[in-house]
Design a protein around this motif. Structure first.
Motif, PDB file in Angstrom:
ATOM      1  N   ARG A 120      -9.888   4.514  -6.272  1.00  0.00           N
ATOM      2  CA  ARG A 120      -8.568   4.988  -6.698  1.00  0.00           C
ATOM      3  C   ARG A 120      -7.571   4.961  -5.560  1.00  0.00           C
ATOM      4  O   ARG A 120      -6.437   4.490  -5.711  1.00  0.00           O
ATOM      5  N   ARG A 121      -7.966   5.478  -4.399  1.00  0.00           N
ATOM      6  CA  ARG A 121      -7.048   5.507  -3.259  1.00  0.00           C
ATOM      7  C   ARG A 121      -6.730   4.108  -2.752  1.00  0.00           C
ATOM      8  O   ARG A 121      -5.591   3.810  -2.380  1.00  0.00           O
ATOM      9  N   THR A 122      -7.738   3.236  -2.744  1.00  0.00           N
ATOM     10  CA  THR A 122      -7.506   1.867  -2.297  1.00  0.00           C
ATOM     11  C   THR A 122      -6.519   1.166  -3.220  1.00  0.00           C
ATOM     12  O   THR A 122      -5.597   0.471  -2.764  1.00  0.00           O
ATOM     13  N   THR A 123      -6.689   1.373  -4.528  1.00  0.00           N
ATOM     14  CA  THR A 123      -5.757   0.784  -5.495  1.00  0.00           C
ATOM     15  C   THR A 123      -4.343   1.310  -5.265  1.00  0.00           C
ATOM     16  O   THR A 123      -3.363   0.554  -5.314  1.00  0.00           O
ATOM     17  N   GLY A 124      -4.228   2.620  -5.030  1.00  0.00           N
ATOM     18  CA  GLY A 124      -2.922   3.208  -4.782  1.00  0.00           C
ATOM     19  C   GLY A 124      -2.253   2.651  -3.538  1.00  0.00           C
ATOM     20  O   GLY A 124      -1.053   2.335  -3.546  1.00  0.00           O
ATOM     21  N   LEU A 125      -3.023   2.525  -2.462  1.00  0.00           N
ATOM     22  CA  LEU A 125      -2.469   1.968  -1.228  1.00  0.00           C
ATOM     23  C   LEU A 125      -2.002   0.532  -1.430  1.00  0.00           C
ATOM     24  O   LEU A 125      -0.917   0.147  -0.982  1.00  0.00           O
ATOM     25  N   LEU A 126      -2.816  -0.268  -2.110  1.00  0.00           N
ATOM     26  CA  LEU A 126      -2.445  -1.665  -2.328  1.00  0.00           C
ATOM     27  C   LEU A 126      -1.190  -1.770  -3.192  1.00  0.00           C
ATOM     28  O   LEU A 126      -0.298  -2.584  -2.906  1.00  0.00           O
ATOM     29  N   ALA A 127      -1.098  -0.934  -4.231  1.00  0.00           N
ATOM     30  CA  ALA A 127       0.094  -0.959  -5.088  1.00  0.00           C
ATOM     31  C   ALA A 127       1.330  -0.516  -4.313  1.00  0.00           C
ATOM     32  O   ALA A 127       2.407  -1.112  -4.431  1.00  0.00           O
ATOM     33  N   GLY A 128       1.166   0.534  -3.504  1.00  0.00           N
ATOM     34  CA  GLY A 128       2.303   1.022  -2.723  1.00  0.00           C
ATOM     35  C   GLY A 128       2.801   0.007  -1.728  1.00  0.00           C
ATOM     36  O   GLY A 128       4.018  -0.228  -1.596  1.00  0.00           O
ATOM     37  N   PHE A 129       1.905  -0.617  -1.008  1.00  0.00           N
ATOM     38  CA  PHE A 129       2.325  -1.594  -0.013  1.00  0.00           C
ATOM     39  C   PHE A 129       2.827  -2.886  -0.661  1.00  0.00           C
ATOM     40  O   PHE A 129       3.648  -3.593  -0.076  1.00  0.00           O
ATOM     41  N   ALA A 130       2.361  -3.180  -1.887  1.00  0.00           N
ATOM     42  CA  ALA A 130       2.963  -4.285  -2.630  1.00  0.00           C
ATOM     43  C   ALA A 130       4.424  -3.972  -2.938  1.00  0.00           C
ATOM     44  O   ALA A 130       5.294  -4.846  -2.879  1.00  0.00           O
ATOM     45  N   GLY A 131       4.689  -2.686  -3.235  1.00  0.00           N
ATOM     46  CA  GLY A 131       6.072  -2.273  -3.452  1.00  0.00           C
ATOM     47  C   GLY A 131       6.933  -2.461  -2.217  1.00  0.00           C
ATOM     48  O   GLY A 131       8.102  -2.865  -2.306  1.00  0.00           O
ATOM     49  N   VAL A 132       6.358  -2.186  -1.042  1.00  0.00           N
ATOM     50  CA  VAL A 132       7.093  -2.400   0.205  1.00  0.00           C
ATOM     51  C   VAL A 132       7.425  -3.877   0.375  1.00  0.00           C
ATOM     52  O   VAL A 132       8.548  -4.245   0.763  1.00  0.00           O
ATOM     53  N   LEU A 133       6.466  -4.750   0.074  1.00  0.00           N
ATOM     54  CA  LEU A 133       6.707  -6.187   0.200  1.00  0.00           C
ATOM     55  C   LEU A 133       7.791  -6.647  -0.767  1.00  0.00           C
ATOM     56  O   LEU A 133       8.611  -7.510  -0.427  1.00  0.00           O
ATOM     57  N   VAL A 134       7.807  -6.067  -1.965  1.00  0.00           N
ATOM     58  CA  VAL A 134       8.858  -6.404  -2.929  1.00  0.00           C
ATOM     59  C   VAL A 134      10.219  -5.978  -2.389  1.00  0.00           C
ATOM     60  O   VAL A 134      11.214  -6.702  -2.511  1.00  0.00           O
ATOM     61  N   LEU A 135      10.278  -4.792  -1.757  1.00  0.00           N
ATOM     62  CA  LEU A 135      11.541  -4.322  -1.188  1.00  0.00           C
ATOM     63  C   LEU A 135      12.021  -5.235  -0.063  1.00  0.00           C
ATOM     64  O   LEU A 135      13.196  -5.597   0.022  1.00  0.00           O
ATOM     65  N   ILE A 136      11.096  -5.601   0.816  1.00  0.00           N
ATOM     66  CA  ILE A 136      11.461  -6.473   1.938  1.00  0.00           C
ATOM     67  C   ILE A 136      11.845  -7.841   1.410  1.00  0.00           C
ATOM     68  O   ILE A 136      12.811  -8.434   1.909  1.00  0.00           O
ATOM     69  N   GLY A 137      11.060  -8.306   0.429  1.00  0.00           N
ATOM     70  CA  GLY A 137      11.193  -9.574  -0.226  1.00  0.00           C
ATOM     71  C   GLY A 137      12.438 -10.367  -0.144  1.00  0.00           C
ATOM     72  O   GLY A 137      13.173 -10.141   0.689  1.00  0.00           O
ATOM     73  N   LEU A 272      12.140  -2.178  -8.799  1.00  0.00           N
ATOM     74  CA  LEU A 272      10.773  -2.675  -8.949  1.00  0.00           C
ATOM     75  C   LEU A 272       9.897  -2.210  -7.788  1.00  0.00           C
ATOM     76  O   LEU A 272       8.770  -1.736  -7.983  1.00  0.00           O
ATOM     77  N   GLY A 273      10.419  -2.339  -6.563  1.00  0.00           N
ATOM     78  CA  GLY A 273       9.664  -1.879  -5.402  1.00  0.00           C
ATOM     79  C   GLY A 273       9.431  -0.379  -5.438  1.00  0.00           C
ATOM     80  O   GLY A 273       8.325   0.101  -5.124  1.00  0.00           O
ATOM     81  N   ALA A 274      10.466   0.387  -5.833  1.00  0.00           N
ATOM     82  CA  ALA A 274      10.315   1.842  -5.915  1.00  0.00           C
ATOM     83  C   ALA A 274       9.265   2.220  -6.949  1.00  0.00           C
ATOM     84  O   ALA A 274       8.459   3.140  -6.743  1.00  0.00           O
ATOM     85  N   ALA A 275       9.252   1.519  -8.102  1.00  0.00           N
ATOM     86  CA  ALA A 275       8.266   1.814  -9.147  1.00  0.00           C
ATOM     87  C   ALA A 275       6.856   1.560  -8.650  1.00  0.00           C
ATOM     88  O   ALA A 275       5.928   2.343  -8.921  1.00  0.00           O
ATOM     89  N   LEU A 276       6.645   0.473  -7.908  1.00  0.00           N
ATOM     90  CA  LEU A 276       5.321   0.176  -7.371  1.00  0.00           C
ATOM     91  C   LEU A 276       4.893   1.222  -6.343  1.00  0.00           C
ATOM     92  O   LEU A 276       3.722   1.637  -6.313  1.00  0.00           O
ATOM     93  N   ILE A 277       5.832   1.653  -5.499  1.00  0.00           N
ATOM     94  CA  ILE A 277       5.509   2.664  -4.490  1.00  0.00           C
ATOM     95  C   ILE A 277       5.126   3.979  -5.160  1.00  0.00           C
ATOM     96  O   ILE A 277       4.118   4.615  -4.800  1.00  0.00           O
ATOM     97  N   ILE A 278       5.914   4.414  -6.151  1.00  0.00           N
ATOM     98  CA  ILE A 278       5.616   5.677  -6.835  1.00  0.00           C
ATOM     99  C   ILE A 278       4.306   5.576  -7.604  1.00  0.00           C
ATOM    100  O   ILE A 278       3.500   6.518  -7.616  1.00  0.00           O
ATOM    101  N   ALA A 279       4.052   4.416  -8.231  1.00  0.00           N
ATOM    102  CA  ALA A 279       2.776   4.228  -8.926  1.00  0.00           C
ATOM    103  C   ALA A 279       1.620   4.297  -7.933  1.00  0.00           C
ATOM    104  O   ALA A 279       0.554   4.864  -8.241  1.00  0.00           O
ATOM    105  N   GLY A 280       1.832   3.736  -6.745  1.00  0.00           N
ATOM    106  CA  GLY A 280       0.795   3.797  -5.726  1.00  0.00           C
ATOM    107  C   GLY A 280       0.525   5.221  -5.269  1.00  0.00           C
ATOM    108  O   GLY A 280      -0.637   5.618  -5.070  1.00  0.00           O
ATOM    109  N   ILE A 281       1.591   6.007  -5.104  1.00  0.00           N
ATOM    110  CA  ILE A 281       1.419   7.408  -4.709  1.00  0.00           C
ATOM    111  C   ILE A 281       0.651   8.170  -5.784  1.00  0.00           C
ATOM    112  O   ILE A 281      -0.276   8.931  -5.487  1.00  0.00           O
ATOM    113  N   MET A 282       1.013   7.941  -7.054  1.00  0.00           N
ATOM    114  CA  MET A 282       0.341   8.642  -8.143  1.00  0.00           C
ATOM    115  C   MET A 282      -1.126   8.250  -8.230  1.00  0.00           C
ATOM    116  O   MET A 282      -1.997   9.088  -8.484  1.00  0.00           O
TER     117      MET A 282
END
Length: 305
Positions: A120-137, A272-282
């Motif tokens: 669960r935590r690994t999935t959350g971290l990966l989703a959150g950091f994917a959100g960061v990449l989308v933001l930087i994108g 989109l990036g914010a949604a991925l980050i929040i989903a990762g936190i949850m």
């Protein structure tokens, strides 16, 4: 003020802090913004200490540890965010600030024996950091080196928060000290550091008009001073997991304030990036749930603004 009202006030104070920084930068340097923020925050907490008749800790060892916290939780990240907002919209900075729980989890996994990554935590971290990449994108990579460095500075600030929060949990939280006393000492130490640096921060001469003055008063008194007190009151009343839900609201407040009050443009990758980050936190930390017993959970990450 009731706890529910404090929760709303905290989300607004931390979410709008990036707006206040952006306005203050019209007449102040990043270092001058941090100087005013910490000095005003210390004065606000000093008033709270006087009203509540709270005692200042006298243990020199504790002061040394809180000095480490002050540098990592106040001085360095405040400087990084203030510098970054010279190149970024306030809304973007508020979204990047929401990565704090993810980076704190990464630090705690490496530093604390009782923290381990599971699926669960690994999935959350990966989703959150994917959100960061989308933001930087594409905007980050095509916006010039200053834009990308500013985004990396925000992530450096949240990494400092992560280290500081783990350090707090390991060395400060077990002492059971009053929240207002801890907040007062760490913010005051940061203020003293900035005051000592005043000769190097004096130039160029600051320009302060009414909007800048009001922004600094709000940034120091509300977003830095009272926000620490509200946050700790919420943790004590609702539990750390429920208190961490403020993380879901601060980027919403930050982006909305930037769009409505500063005319900032909202690009497709920000929500989109914010949604991925929040989903990762949850996913990594779980969703808030009612507190049925006294606080027995591990100290969760709280997101300064």
């Amino acid at each position: 003020m009731r706890i529910g009202a404090q929760f709303v006030a905290l989300a607004c104070a931390w979410g709008s802090s990036f707006l206040f920084i952006k306005v203050a930068l019209d007449g102040l340097t990043p270092a001058q913004v941090v100087w005013g923020r910490l000095v005003l925050g210390a004065l606000a907490l000093c008033a709270v200490m006087a009203v509540t008749r709270s005692r200042i800790p006298r243990d020199p060892g504790l002061w040394l540890r809180l000095s480490v916290v002050s540098v990592l939780l106040c001085v360095v990240p405040f400087l990084l965010f203030s510098w970054a907002e010279q190149h970024l919209d306030s809304g973007m900075a508020s979204i990047l600030n929401a990565t704090t729980p993810l980076l704190t989890l990464a630090v705690s996994t490496a530093a604390l024996a009782d923290e381990r990554l599971d699926r669960r935590r690994t999935t959350g971290l990966l989703a959150g950091f994917a959100g960061v990449l989308v933001l930087i994108g594409p905007a980050g990579l095509t916006g010039g080196s200053g834009h990308l460095l500013a985004q990396l500075a925000c992530l450096g600030a949240t990494a400092c928060y992560g280290v500081a929060l783990v350090y707090l949990r390991r060395f400060i939280t077990p002492r059971g000290l009053p929240a207002v006393s801890v907040a007062f000492v760490q913010v005051s130490i940061g203020a003293v550091i900035m005051l000592a640096a005043t000769p190097w921060l004096a130039g160029p001469a600051p320009r302060v008009d009414a909007p800048i003055a009001l922004s600094m008063l709000a940034l120091g008194g509300l977003s830095t001073g009272l926000a620490y007190l509200w946050n700790n009151n919420i943790v004590q009343a609702w539990g750390a997991v429920n208190a961490s839900a403020v993380t879901y609201l601060t980027p919403v407040v930050g982006v909305t304030a930037g769009v409505l009050l500063l005319g900032e443009r909202l690009s497709w990758n920000q929500p989109l990036g914010a949604a991925l980050i929040i989903a990762g936190i949850m996913a990594a930390h779980g969703t808030p749930r009612p507190v049925a017993a006294p606080e027995a959970e591990r100290e969760k990450e709280r997101v300064p603004g």
